[in-house]
Write an enzyme that holds these catalytic residues in place. Structure first.
Site, PDB file in Angstrom:
ATOM      1  N   LYS A  11       0.817  -1.213   0.000  1.00  0.00           N
ATOM      2  CA  LYS A  11       0.000   0.000   0.000  1.00  0.00           C
ATOM      3  C   LYS A  11       0.858   1.273   0.000  1.00  0.00           C
ATOM      4  CE  LYS A  11      -3.958  -2.205   2.271  1.00  0.00           C
ATOM      5  NZ  LYS A  11      -4.878  -2.124   3.421  1.00  0.00           N
ATOM      6  N   PHE A  59     -15.886   2.454   6.754  1.00  0.00           N
ATOM      7  CA  PHE A  59     -14.503   2.815   6.432  1.00  0.00           C
ATOM      8  C   PHE A  59     -14.229   2.901   4.932  1.00  0.00           C
ATOM      9  CE2 PHE A  59     -14.618  -1.824   6.991  1.00  0.00           C
ATOM     10  CZ  PHE A  59     -14.077  -2.252   5.782  1.00  0.00           C
ATOM     11  N   ARG A  87      -0.940 -14.361   4.415  1.00  0.00           N
ATOM     12  CA  ARG A  87      -1.687 -13.753   5.517  1.00  0.00           C
ATOM     13  C   ARG A  87      -0.891 -13.862   6.827  1.00  0.00           C
ATOM     14  NH1 ARG A  87      -6.047 -11.536   4.010  1.00  0.00           N
ATOM     15  NH2 ARG A  87      -7.056 -11.432   6.038  1.00  0.00           N
ATOM     16  N   THR A  93      -4.615  -7.230  10.889  1.00  0.00           N
ATOM     17  CA  THR A  93      -4.961  -5.977  10.206  1.00  0.00           C
ATOM     18  C   THR A  93      -4.492  -4.764  11.004  1.00  0.00           C
ATOM     19  OG1 THR A  93      -6.879  -7.062   9.224  1.00  0.00           O
ATOM     20  CG2 THR A  93      -6.874  -4.665   9.204  1.00  0.00           C
ATOM     21  N   ARG A 104       3.131  -6.150   8.957  1.00  0.00           N
ATOM     22  CA  ARG A 104       2.392  -5.025   9.548  1.00  0.00           C
ATOM     23  C   ARG A 104       3.016  -4.561  10.861  1.00  0.00           C
ATOM     24  NH1 ARG A 104      -3.312  -7.446   7.598  1.00  0.00           N
ATOM     25  NH2 ARG A 104      -3.537  -6.208   5.697  1.00  0.00           N
ATOM     26  N   ASN A 114      -1.903   0.260   6.864  1.00  0.00           N
ATOM     27  CA  ASN A 114      -1.405  -1.016   7.388  1.00  0.00           C
ATOM     28  C   ASN A 114      -0.520  -1.787   6.408  1.00  0.00           C
ATOM     29  OD1 ASN A 114      -3.350  -2.036   5.671  1.00  0.00           O
ATOM     30  ND2 ASN A 114      -4.515  -3.088   7.257  1.00  0.00           N
ATOM     31  N   HIS A 117      -2.048  -5.505   1.538  1.00  0.00           N
ATOM     32  CA  HIS A 117      -3.328  -6.193   1.331  1.00  0.00           C
ATOM     33  C   HIS A 117      -3.000  -7.587   0.832  1.00  0.00           C
ATOM     34  CE1 HIS A 117      -7.338  -7.127  -0.359  1.00  0.00           C
ATOM     35  NE2 HIS A 117      -6.634  -7.694  -1.325  1.00  0.00           N
TER      36      HIS A 117
END
Length: 141
Positions: A11, A59, A87, A93, A104, A114, A117
């Site tokens: 991100k 959100f 993951r 998250t 993260r 964060n 994705h």
């Protein structure tokens, strides 16, 4: 375990921190192959389409605004159990709840910014990969 493909997005916050290479190293060290990648600056329409599943959530607007705030790095990862493995690498998250040593925990600032994705299931992975890499833009290695 089966060989799977999963979509990963680094991100805008993590791209701005110049940690793309560090994140790629984690993917590859975990046995995941990067079989497609591209940098993009998402348009509002692209972000709204991609995150459309969340359009009725409170959100959504902030998520779209964040995802168009700067360039992102989009990649397809392949490997045994790639979805779960990615993951696990990402962590929770909320980076404050993410295990030490996860992407993260190490690179994210907040639940909104964060860092990454990742697809959450084989069905969503297929849809997400096709969204960013239509046709023959993904290669087995």
């Amino acid at each position: 375990m089966a060989i799977e493909r999963t979509l990963s997005i680094i991100k805008p916050d993590a791209v701005a921190k110049n940690v793309i290479g560090k994140i790629y190293d984690r993917f590859e060290s975990a046995g995941l192959k990067i079989i497609a990648s591209r940098m993009a600056h998402l348009s509002q329409n692209e972000a709204e389409q991609f995150y459309g599943v969340h359009k009725d959530r409170p959100f959504f607007k902030d998520l779209v605004s964040f995802m168009i705030s700067g360039p992102v790095m989009i990649q397809v990862l392949q490997g045994e159990g790639a979805i779960a493995k990615n993951r696990d690498l990402m962590g929770a998250t909320d980076p404050k709840k993410a295990d030490k040593g996860t992407i993260r925990a190490d690179f994210a600032d907040s639940i909104d910014a964060n860092a990454v994705h990742g697809s959450d299931a084989p069905e969503t992975a297929a849809v997400e990969v096709a969204f960013f890499f239509p046709g023959m833009n993904v290669f087995n290695r």
